[in-house]
Enzyme design. Structure first.
Site, PDB file in Angstrom:
ATOM      1  CB  SER A   1       1.781  -0.172  -7.490  1.00  0.00           C
ATOM      2  OG  SER A   1       3.035   0.257  -7.043  1.00  0.00           O
TER       3      SER A   1
ATOM      4  CB  SER B   1       2.863   4.630  -9.657  1.00  0.00           C
ATOM      5  OG  SER B   1       1.802   3.754  -9.939  1.00  0.00           O
TER       6      SER B   1
ATOM      7  CD  GLU C   1       2.408   2.370 -13.084  1.00  0.00           C
ATOM      8  OE1 GLU C   1       1.633   3.127 -12.483  1.00  0.00           O
ATOM      9  OE2 GLU C   1       3.641   2.496 -13.027  1.00  0.00           O
TER      10      GLU C   1
END
Length: 346
Positions: A233, A271, A273
């Site tokens: 992240s 991940s 964002e």
């Protein structure tokens, strides 16, 4: 401080716009950042705090917006930001499993400062952001305490540290040591200079995709980083002193992806964002005798320089988090090398 002069001499430069005096998000007047770093053997973690201004943030809220690029994350407080368009607490950063502890500490901090909360007025919306530092940190040990949160809040200053500090201590970025990075850009509107700043907690992407100021990392380094997944992240916070509406702030949030992609991020499945933006120029009082509140905003035809500023700030912030980090050995003896060491060996 963004990318230091010694890296610029190597040809590592980002964008065209001028930066502020510190080249940090704190070039936006009133914004400060503080850390509490835990670095002891297998414990490599911490807390970072961002104050939007130096006044009473609960009673003098700033207009804000958020955008989720990829929602693999556990950030708190975004629902109310999106609904009401305001931010009413500091923004805190930590590791994934410490969000609850940090949120509780932030609530206590706000209750201490505001005796009217849940007495004569409503509750408070704490904003806590996270990335997973389990590769370098004994995250299951739950080592972050409420005292660490208070220490980070007390440490807030304009000239704050970057790299492997605070919440960034155990983070990895593009397979290298990541963490806290920041940058700023100055734009001129109607003959007056304004600032846009970014701060990132970088813990994302893969080494083979890393691009440094337009150059693939493989052409700069001989180093080989073991294969790894795009998991982890990145949290991005944008601040400005430009009068913007929450709609325009959300448009700035969308442009953070441009800066991330310039460094080689593809926003992988695992991940998260997440982007938060706020302006110190438009304040919303918690109490008001007037039904109609004044607010300034930008004409949309003038917003392009802001989009460029966001892209440049975010790109440089990611690189700054890499360049200011140090090599760290942590959980199970794992070591993650920093970009500065690899460049110095070249």
């Amino acid at each position: 401080m963004g990318i230091e002069a010694k890296w610029k001499r190597r040809g590592i430069r980002v964008g065209k716009l001028p930066c502020g005096p510190l080249d940090k998000i704190s070039d936006v007047p009133g914004v400060t950042v503080g850390h509490c770093t835990l670095a002891d053997g297998e414990v490599q973690t911490g807390v970072t705090a961002l104050l939007p201004h130096q006044g009473d943030i609960f009673h003098d809220k700033v207009m804000a917006a958020s955008h989720v690029i990829n929602g693999f994350g556990k950030t708190t407080g975004l629902v109310q930001i999106d609904e009401l368009g305001t931010l009413e607490t500091p923004i805190l950063f930590t590791n994934t499993l410490s969000v609850g502890t940090v949120e509780t500490a932030l609530v206590k901090y706000m209750l201490d400062k505001n005796p009217d909360i849940c007495e004569t007025t409503g509750s408070v919306n704490p904003v806590v952001c996270e990335c997973n530092d389990s590769g370098l940190n004994d995250i299951r040990g739950l080592h972050v305490t409420e005292e660490n949160v208070r220490a980070a809040l007390a440490d807030c200053r304009a000239d704050f540290a970057e790299g492997a500090v605070g919440a960034g201590r155990g983070m990895r970025c593009h397979g290298l040591k990541g963490g806290i990075g920041s940058a700023s850009r100055v734009v001129e509107l109607d003959g007056k200079q304004y600032t846009i700043g970014a701060l990132v907690l970088s813990n994302h992407a893969v080494f083979d995709d890393l691009v440094v100021a337009g150059t693939p990392i493989q052409s700069l380094l001989d180093a080989h980083i073991p294969p790894h997944e795009d998991k982890g992240s990145i949290i991005t916070v944008l601040a400005t002193d430009i009068p913007l509406s929450e709609r325009q702030l959300r448009r700035l949030c969308h442009r953070a992806l441009v800066g991330l992609s310039h460094t080689g991020s593809f926003c992988g499945n695992g991940s998260g964002e997440i982007v938060i933006a706020f302006t110190t120029a438009n304040r919303v009082p918690h109490y008001s005798e007037k039904a109609i509140l004044p607010m300034g905003m930008l004409h949309d035809d003038a917003i392009n320089p802001l989009f460029r500023a966001v892209a440049e700030c975010v790109e440089e912030s990611v690189l700054s988090s890499l360049l200011h980090a140090e090599t760290v050995t942590g959980y199970h003896g794992r070591t993650v090398r920093c970009l500065s060491d690899l460049l110095d060996e070249k």
